[in-house]
Design a protein around this motif. Structure first.
Motif, PDB file in Angstrom:
ATOM      1  N   PRO A 168       0.821  -1.216   0.000  1.00 40.40           N
ATOM      2  CA  PRO A 168       0.000   0.000   0.000  1.00 40.40           C
ATOM      3  C   PRO A 168       0.853   1.264   0.000  1.00 40.40           C
ATOM      4  CG  PRO A 168       0.100  -0.912   2.206  1.00 40.40           C
ATOM      5  CD  PRO A 168       0.824  -1.879   1.314  1.00 40.40           C
ATOM      6  N   GLU A 169       0.294   2.342  -0.522  1.00 41.32           N
ATOM      7  CA  GLU A 169       1.009   3.624  -0.509  1.00 41.32           C
ATOM      8  C   GLU A 169       1.153   4.146   0.917  1.00 41.32           C
ATOM      9  OE1 GLU A 169      -0.652   6.514  -3.148  1.00 41.32           O
ATOM     10  OE2 GLU A 169      -0.672   5.142  -4.863  1.00 41.32           O
ATOM     11  N   VAL A 170       0.141   3.898   1.723  1.00 43.14           N
ATOM     12  CA  VAL A 170       0.155   4.348   3.124  1.00 43.14           C
ATOM     13  C   VAL A 170      -0.074   3.127   4.007  1.00 43.14           C
ATOM     14  CG1 VAL A 170      -0.920   5.849   4.837  1.00 43.14           C
ATOM     15  CG2 VAL A 170      -0.778   6.588   2.453  1.00 43.14           C
ATOM     16  N   LEU A 171       0.760   2.969   5.034  1.00 39.43           N
ATOM     17  CA  LEU A 171       0.645   1.818   5.932  1.00 39.43           C
ATOM     18  C   LEU A 171      -0.546   1.985   6.885  1.00 39.43           C
ATOM     19  CD1 LEU A 171       4.437   1.267   6.743  1.00 39.43           C
ATOM     20  CD2 LEU A 171       2.998  -0.004   5.126  1.00 39.43           C
ATOM     21  N   PHE A 172      -0.934   0.886   7.528  1.00 38.43           N
ATOM     22  CA  PHE A 172      -2.152   0.839   8.341  1.00 38.43           C
ATOM     23  C   PHE A 172      -1.860   0.937   9.834  1.00 38.43           C
ATOM     24  CE2 PHE A 172      -3.030  -1.363   4.383  1.00 38.43           C
ATOM     25  CZ  PHE A 172      -4.249  -0.807   4.001  1.00 38.43           C
ATOM     26  N   ASP A 173      -2.843   1.458  10.565  1.00 36.26           N
ATOM     27  CA  ASP A 173      -2.744   1.511  12.031  1.00 36.26           C
ATOM     28  C   ASP A 173      -2.904   0.127  12.649  1.00 36.26           C
ATOM     29  OD1 ASP A 173      -2.573   4.433  12.445  1.00 36.26           O
ATOM     30  OD2 ASP A 173      -4.568   4.428  11.540  1.00 36.26           O
ATOM     31  N   ALA A 174      -3.691  -0.720  11.994  1.00 37.18           N
ATOM     32  CA  ALA A 174      -3.931  -2.069  12.520  1.00 37.18           C
ATOM     33  C   ALA A 174      -4.269  -3.003  11.369  1.00 37.18           C
ATOM     34  CB  ALA A 174      -5.073  -2.060  13.533  1.00 37.18           C
ATOM     35  N   ILE A 175      -3.994  -4.277  11.587  1.00 39.32           N
ATOM     36  CA  ILE A 175      -4.473  -5.313  10.676  1.00 39.32           C
ATOM     37  C   ILE A 175      -5.350  -6.251  11.495  1.00 39.32           C
ATOM     38  CG2 ILE A 175      -2.552  -5.192   9.032  1.00 39.32           C
ATOM     39  CD1 ILE A 175      -1.253  -7.578  10.429  1.00 39.32           C
ATOM     40  N   THR A 176      -6.314  -6.861  10.844  1.00 35.24           N
ATOM     41  CA  THR A 176      -7.191  -7.780  11.559  1.00 35.24           C
ATOM     42  C   THR A 176      -7.458  -9.000  10.699  1.00 35.24           C
ATOM     43  OG1 THR A 176      -9.234  -7.948  12.860  1.00 35.24           O
ATOM     44  CG2 THR A 176      -9.389  -6.799  10.754  1.00 35.24           C
ATOM     45  N   ALA A 177      -7.870 -10.057  11.337  1.00 35.43           N
ATOM     46  CA  ALA A 177      -8.190 -11.289  10.611  1.00 35.43           C
ATOM     47  C   ALA A 177      -9.120 -12.115  11.468  1.00 35.43           C
ATOM     48  CB  ALA A 177      -6.924 -12.079  10.291  1.00 35.43           C
ATOM     49  N   ARG A 178      -9.981 -12.869  10.790  1.00 37.53           N
ATOM     50  CA  ARG A 178     -10.983 -13.671  11.477  1.00 37.53           C
ATOM     51  C   ARG A 178     -10.901 -15.080  10.899  1.00 37.53           C
ATOM     52  NH1 ARG A 178     -16.454 -14.251  10.082  1.00 37.53           N
ATOM     53  NH2 ARG A 178     -17.901 -14.516  11.818  1.00 37.53           N
ATOM     54  N   ALA A 179     -10.433 -16.023  11.707  1.00 39.04           N
ATOM     55  CA  ALA A 179     -10.357 -17.437  11.306  1.00 39.04           C
ATOM     56  C   ALA A 179      -9.545 -17.620  10.033  1.00 39.04           C
ATOM     57  CB  ALA A 179     -11.762 -18.006  11.123  1.00 39.04           C
ATOM     58  N   LEU A 180      -8.422 -16.918   9.936  1.00 38.16           N
ATOM     59  CA  LEU A 180      -7.602 -17.026   8.724  1.00 38.16           C
ATOM     60  C   LEU A 180      -6.374 -17.900   8.936  1.00 38.16           C
ATOM     61  CD1 LEU A 180      -7.001 -16.066   5.783  1.00 38.16           C
ATOM     62  CD2 LEU A 180      -5.652 -14.223   6.810  1.00 38.16           C
ATOM     63  N   ALA A 181      -5.605 -17.633   9.990  1.00 39.36           N
ATOM     64  CA  ALA A 181      -4.335 -18.332  10.175  1.00 39.36           C
ATOM     65  C   ALA A 181      -3.885 -18.175  11.621  1.00 39.36           C
ATOM     66  CB  ALA A 181      -3.282 -17.759   9.224  1.00 39.36           C
ATOM     67  N   THR A 182      -2.760 -18.816  11.951  1.00 40.86           N
ATOM     68  CA  THR A 182      -2.198 -18.688  13.285  1.00 40.86           C
ATOM     69  C   THR A 182      -1.605 -17.295  13.470  1.00 40.86           C
ATOM     70  OG1 THR A 182       0.001 -19.426  12.599  1.00 40.86           O
ATOM     71  CG2 THR A 182      -1.575 -21.139  13.271  1.00 40.86           C
ATOM     72  N   LEU A 183      -1.380 -16.909  14.722  1.00 39.46           N
ATOM     73  CA  LEU A 183      -0.783 -15.596  14.995  1.00 39.46           C
ATOM     74  C   LEU A 183       0.578 -15.435  14.309  1.00 39.46           C
ATOM     75  CD1 LEU A 183      -1.688 -15.149  18.787  1.00 39.46           C
ATOM     76  CD2 LEU A 183      -2.851 -14.163  16.800  1.00 39.46           C
ATOM     77  N   PRO A 184       1.509 -16.424  14.402  1.00 35.71           N
ATOM     78  CA  PRO A 184       2.790 -16.262  13.704  1.00 35.71           C
ATOM     79  C   PRO A 184       2.614 -16.099  12.190  1.00 35.71           C
ATOM     80  CG  PRO A 184       2.947 -18.031  15.316  1.00 35.71           C
ATOM     81  CD  PRO A 184       1.498 -17.648  15.234  1.00 35.71           C
ATOM     82  N   GLY A 215       1.322 -10.286   7.183  1.00 34.49           N
ATOM     83  CA  GLY A 215       0.829  -8.914   7.172  1.00 34.49           C
ATOM     84  C   GLY A 215       1.597  -7.865   7.942  1.00 34.49           C
ATOM     85  N   ALA A 216       2.691  -8.231   8.609  1.00 33.49           N
ATOM     86  CA  ALA A 216       3.405  -7.235   9.422  1.00 33.49           C
ATOM     87  C   ALA A 216       3.925  -6.068   8.587  1.00 33.49           C
ATOM     88  CB  ALA A 216       4.556  -7.900  10.177  1.00 33.49           C
ATOM     89  N   HIS A 217       4.243  -6.335   7.315  1.00 37.77           N
ATOM     90  CA  HIS A 217       4.786  -5.261   6.455  1.00 37.77           C
ATOM     91  C   HIS A 217       3.742  -4.193   6.136  1.00 37.77           C
ATOM     92  CE1 HIS A 217       2.707  -7.785   3.507  1.00 37.77           C
ATOM     93  NE2 HIS A 217       2.734  -6.765   2.672  1.00 37.77           N
ATOM     94  N   LEU A 218       2.477  -4.453   6.469  1.00 36.04           N
ATOM     95  CA  LEU A 218       1.410  -3.491   6.192  1.00 36.04           C
ATOM     96  C   LEU A 218       1.224  -2.483   7.317  1.00 36.04           C
ATOM     97  CD1 LEU A 218      -1.252  -6.045   4.876  1.00 36.04           C
ATOM     98  CD2 LEU A 218       0.254  -4.591   3.507  1.00 36.04           C
ATOM     99  N   LEU A 219       1.878  -2.726   8.462  1.00 33.83           N
ATOM    100  CA  LEU A 219       1.648  -1.914   9.660  1.00 33.83           C
ATOM    101  C   LEU A 219       2.591  -0.728   9.769  1.00 33.83           C
ATOM    102  CD1 LEU A 219       1.065  -4.685  12.352  1.00 33.83           C
ATOM    103  CD2 LEU A 219      -0.612  -2.963  11.608  1.00 33.83           C
ATOM    104  N   LYS A 220       2.033   0.389  10.216  1.00 35.39           N
ATOM    105  CA  LYS A 220       2.848   1.530  10.618  1.00 35.39           C
ATOM    106  C   LYS A 220       3.675   1.141  11.849  1.00 35.39           C
ATOM    107  CE  LYS A 220      -0.609   5.052   9.394  1.00 35.39           C
ATOM    108  NZ  LYS A 220      -1.536   6.057   9.957  1.00 35.39           N
ATOM    109  N   PRO A 221       4.776   1.834  12.124  1.00 30.16           N
ATOM    110  CA  PRO A 221       5.474   1.605  13.396  1.00 30.16           C
ATOM    111  C   PRO A 221       4.495   1.795  14.559  1.00 30.16           C
ATOM    112  CG  PRO A 221       6.797   2.992  11.950  1.00 30.16           C
ATOM    113  CD  PRO A 221       5.459   2.835  11.281  1.00 30.16           C
ATOM    114  N   GLY A 222       4.465   0.835  15.465  1.00 30.54           N
ATOM    115  CA  GLY A 222       3.530   0.908  16.589  1.00 30.54           C
ATOM    116  C   GLY A 222       2.167   0.331  16.273  1.00 30.54           C
TER     117      GLY A 222
END
Length: 222
Positions: free
Chosen positions: A144-160, A166-173
């Motif tokens: 994305p051009e602008v990173l996200f404040d949070a990512i979410t998922a519902r019944a998709l995969a394990t936490l790791p 998706g960690a690359h989609l997050l803003k610092p913090g």
């Protein structure tokens, strides 16, 4: 454009309103657009096979109320005009439900199945959700051009796995807001450094006789 709500769905308005009120939301205001969303899902499901859950009461509980149960975790973000990415959004759960509840929240739904993306885009258009969008893309490939404040998922995969995807989609913090059925001790133990669970909240989904938890995962500093 008016979305026609079948009588079998319309008959679920009272439990929907009651459930939304229980979650601290305005059931009277939100019930109509949420029933319209389910009506669209049913209509498209006849051709596109979006969901295996098609009994109206189950749709209200397992689709809408289950997604709405996490609304408090994005309420402050919404008030600030913040952004979230819904990973593997499917037919728009929880992304579209959260967009209906908080139209000011910027919600980007990522989905690799084209038919589900087409459905979400039509739902966004017909429901008039100003800051919702659906992207036909694999999560790990999205830049994305602008990173996200949070990512979410519902019944998709394990936490790791969610962090890997998706960690690359997050803003610092930024945080991962993951809905889980039970406390995922093994998943937490396998989180890659510096990621850790910073909050574990039990969610109560009205009319659902099953456990739900919301895990907030963030990178520790120092």
């Amino acid at each position: 454009m008016t979305i026609e709500i079948p009588s079998a769905l319309s008959a679920q308005r009272e439990p929907l309103i009651s459930g939304l009120n229980t979650l601290g939301l305005d059931g009277d205001r939100l019930s109509e657009p949420l029933l319209q969303y389910l009506a669209l899902m049913l209509k498209w499901n006849a051709t596109y096979n979006l969901t295996a859950i098609t009994e109206p009461y189950e749709m209200v509980v397992k689709h809408v109320l289950d997604s709405a149960a996490m609304h408090a975790s994005v309420r402050d973000l919404a008030a600030q005009g913040g952004s979230i990415a819904d990973l593997g959004a499917g037919a728009g759960l929880p992304g579209i439900v959260l967009s209906v509840i908080y139209p000011e929240l910027h919600v980007t739904m990522l989905e690799s199945a084209g038919k589900k993306v087409r459905f979400m885009r039509e739902a966004i258009r017909q429901l008039g959700l100003p800051h919702a969008r659906a992207e036909h893309v694999r999560i790990e490939a999205y830049r994305p051009e602008v990173l996200f404040d949070a990512i979410t998922a519902r019944a998709l995969a394990t936490l790791p796995e969610l962090i890997r995807l998706g960690a690359h989609l997050l803003k610092p913090g930024g945080e991962l807001l993951a809905m889980k059925a039970v406390f995922p001790a093994e998943e937490i133990a396998n989180l890659p450094a510096p990621w850790q669970v910073v909050a574990d909240q039990e969610l109560v989904v009205p009319f659902l006789q099953a456990q739900r938890r919301l895990m907030r995962v963030a990178a520790s500093h120092g």
